[in-house]
Design an enzyme around this catalytic site. Structure first.
Site, PDB file in Angstrom:
ATOM      1  N   ASP A 137      15.580  -9.844   8.559  1.00 28.62           N
ATOM      2  CA  ASP A 137      17.047  -9.940   8.055  1.00 28.62           C
ATOM      3  C   ASP A 137      17.012 -11.368   7.215  1.00 28.62           C
ATOM      4  OD1 ASP A 137      17.920  -7.899   9.459  1.00 28.62           O
ATOM      5  OD2 ASP A 137      18.251  -9.125  11.370  1.00 28.62           O
ATOM      6  N   LYS A 186      25.333 -12.063  10.145  1.00 28.09           N
ATOM      7  CA  LYS A 186      25.579 -10.836   9.486  1.00 28.09           C
ATOM      8  C   LYS A 186      26.034  -9.821  10.312  1.00 28.09           C
ATOM      9  CE  LYS A 186      21.739  -8.392  11.082  1.00 28.09           C
ATOM     10  NZ  LYS A 186      22.148  -8.037  12.407  1.00 28.09           N
TER      11      LYS A 186
HETATM   12  O1  C5P Z   1      11.298  -9.015  11.427  1.00 34.05           O
HETATM   13  P1  C5P Z   1      12.140  -9.563  12.717  1.00 34.05           P
HETATM   14  O2  C5P Z   1      11.091 -10.555  13.260  1.00 34.05           O
HETATM   15  O3  C5P Z   1      13.380 -10.073  12.669  1.00 34.05           O
HETATM   16  O4  C5P Z   1      12.066  -8.505  13.813  1.00 34.05           O
HETATM   17  C1  C5P Z   1      11.937  -8.871  15.250  1.00 34.05           C
HETATM   18  C2  C5P Z   1      11.472  -7.542  15.903  1.00 34.05           C
HETATM   19  O5  C5P Z   1      12.512  -6.163  15.718  1.00 34.05           O
HETATM   20  C3  C5P Z   1      10.322  -6.782  15.414  1.00 34.05           C
HETATM   21  O6  C5P Z   1       9.192  -7.656  15.891  1.00 34.05           O
HETATM   22  C4  C5P Z   1      10.208  -5.598  15.719  1.00 34.05           C
HETATM   23  O7  C5P Z   1      10.178  -5.300  17.330  1.00 34.05           O
HETATM   24  C5  C5P Z   1      11.742  -4.969  15.670  1.00 34.05           C
HETATM   25  N1  C5P Z   1      12.173  -4.635  14.490  1.00 34.05           N
HETATM   26  C6  C5P Z   1      11.649  -3.157  14.221  1.00 34.05           C
HETATM   27  N2  C5P Z   1      12.234  -2.812  12.896  1.00 34.05           N
HETATM   28  C7  C5P Z   1      12.844  -3.437  12.029  1.00 34.05           C
HETATM   29  C8  C5P Z   1      13.190  -4.796  12.070  1.00 34.05           C
HETATM   30  C9  C5P Z   1      13.086  -5.238  13.477  1.00 34.05           C
HETATM   31  O8  C5P Z   1      11.253  -2.635  14.874  1.00 34.05           O
HETATM   32  N3  C5P Z   1      13.087  -2.993  10.650  1.00 34.05           N
END
Ligand code: C5P
Length: 339
Positions: free
Chosen positions: A149, A14
């Protein structure tokens, strides 16, 4: 009789055509408004019955992907099992172990959500392998628990994401195909570190944090035009980008690309400024860092212009390698078995 040994799912990378980031929340995440766009760079994920859960990763950057229960794809499998055991689903029988094989083409930790894509593909593959029969809305709910995502990788196309990025609304846009060039960097960025760098830049006194983004031409998008500023309390959907998408005109879309994480990614990976500037000088309609980076993304006016741009960018020595992709493409789909 055909013996079904496994289910293979193809899943796209993406881009974020807009990534507007709010302040940090109590749970450490940031509220987002983002415009996701799925592009034709795919991983393939195969799920096969096995004595116990396991994972094999091959291809681009495979040595940097955890091949244990920490892998997002195996976490997705665990989330699906939990949902199957829940009262609403009521599967009495444990579906048994599964071996997941991931053939990677989406670079790892590159801002293209490759890990989330693999998790989405594992959900679709196991939903089929185990005959679970969850609808797409139900799978989207499970996906949202696995990562920010993951849900979009199931859906694909172009969609607005809110919350952590998991609350999706498909964007109604004409069936224009956009031609993109991806410039892969020699290195990686960690998503949490990029978000933390953005928080630091926003907390810094005015004037002390802005140097990171100023050198780039304004057409690289609003987030690239000025210093890192305090983010809005509530991030907002960019009406200009949405109307550009409705028009289907690449030139207008190119001008409207924006990414609040870009100044933070540039502060951690300054060489990317050169890559972005080179692409714009070579005629890209717009340029930005992909998600949390470090991949750089360029929009071209046509397939031919994308080819020219890709060749010139590789010759300019400003990235590790390049790829031409188109978007939007559909989300995770089962690959038909060859007869
Ligand atoms: O949800 P995911 O594991 O992909 O997110 C990875 C990291 O990115 C989270 O631990 C966070 O630190 C950061 N993040 C965030 N806000 C979001 C998505 C991700 O702070 N909306």
């Amino acid at each position: 009789m055909t013996i079904v040994t496994g289910v293979t799912v193809r899943v796209p990378a993406k881009l974020n055509l807009q990534l507007a980031v709010g302040p940090p929340r109590a749970d450490g995440y940031h509220d987002l408004v983002t415009v996701f766009h799925a592009v034709s760079l795919f991983d393939e994920v195969t799920a096969e019955p096995a004595g116990r859960d396991g994972i094999t990763v091959t291809g681009e950057g495979a040595d940097r992907v955890p091949a244990d229960s920490g892998n997002l794809a195996l976490r997705a499998v665990a989330a699906l099992r939990a949902a199957m055991a829940g009262p609403a689903a009521g599967f009495a029988v444990d579906p048994g172990g599964v071996h997941i094989t991931i053939a990677k083409r989406i670079p790892v930790a590159a801002g293209l959500a490759g890990g989330s894509a693999d998790a989405a593909a594992a959900l679709v593959a196991c939903n089929d392998l185990w005959d679970v029969g969850f609808s797409q809305p139900r799978l989207l709910e499970v996906a949202a628990q696995v990562g920010s995502d993951v849900a979009f990788a199931l859906l694909g196309g172009t969609a607005v994401g809110r919350g952590r990025g998991e609350r999706l609304t498909p964007a109604l846009a004409p069936s224009t195909q956009y031609h993109w060039v991806l410039a892969f960097a020699d290195g990686q960025l960690s998503t949490p570190e990029v978000y933390a760098a953005l928080d630091r830049l926003r907390a810094a006194p005015a004037g002390s944090a802005g140097g990171t983004a100023q050198a780039l031409p304004a057409q690289a998008g609003p987030a690239q035009a000025g210093p890192a500023q305090a983010g809005p309390a509530e991030p907002d959907l960019d009406a200009g980008l949405m109307s550009a998408l409705r028009s289907g005109e690449a030139r207008l879309v190119g001008r409207a690309l924006s990414n609040d994480l870009q100044p933070a990614a540039l502060s951690l990976f300054p060489a990317l400024r050169k890559t972005l500037a080179a692409g714009l000088e070579l005629g890209a309609l717009g340029a930005l860092v992909a998600g949390s980076g470090p991949t750089c993304v360029f929009l071209a006016a046509s397939g031919d212009r994308a080819l020219d741009l890709a060749v010139s960018l590789s010759g300019a020595g400003v990235c590790r390698s390049v790829a031409r992709v188109t978007g939007p493409v559909t989300g995770a789909v089962i690959v038909p078995r060859s007869k």
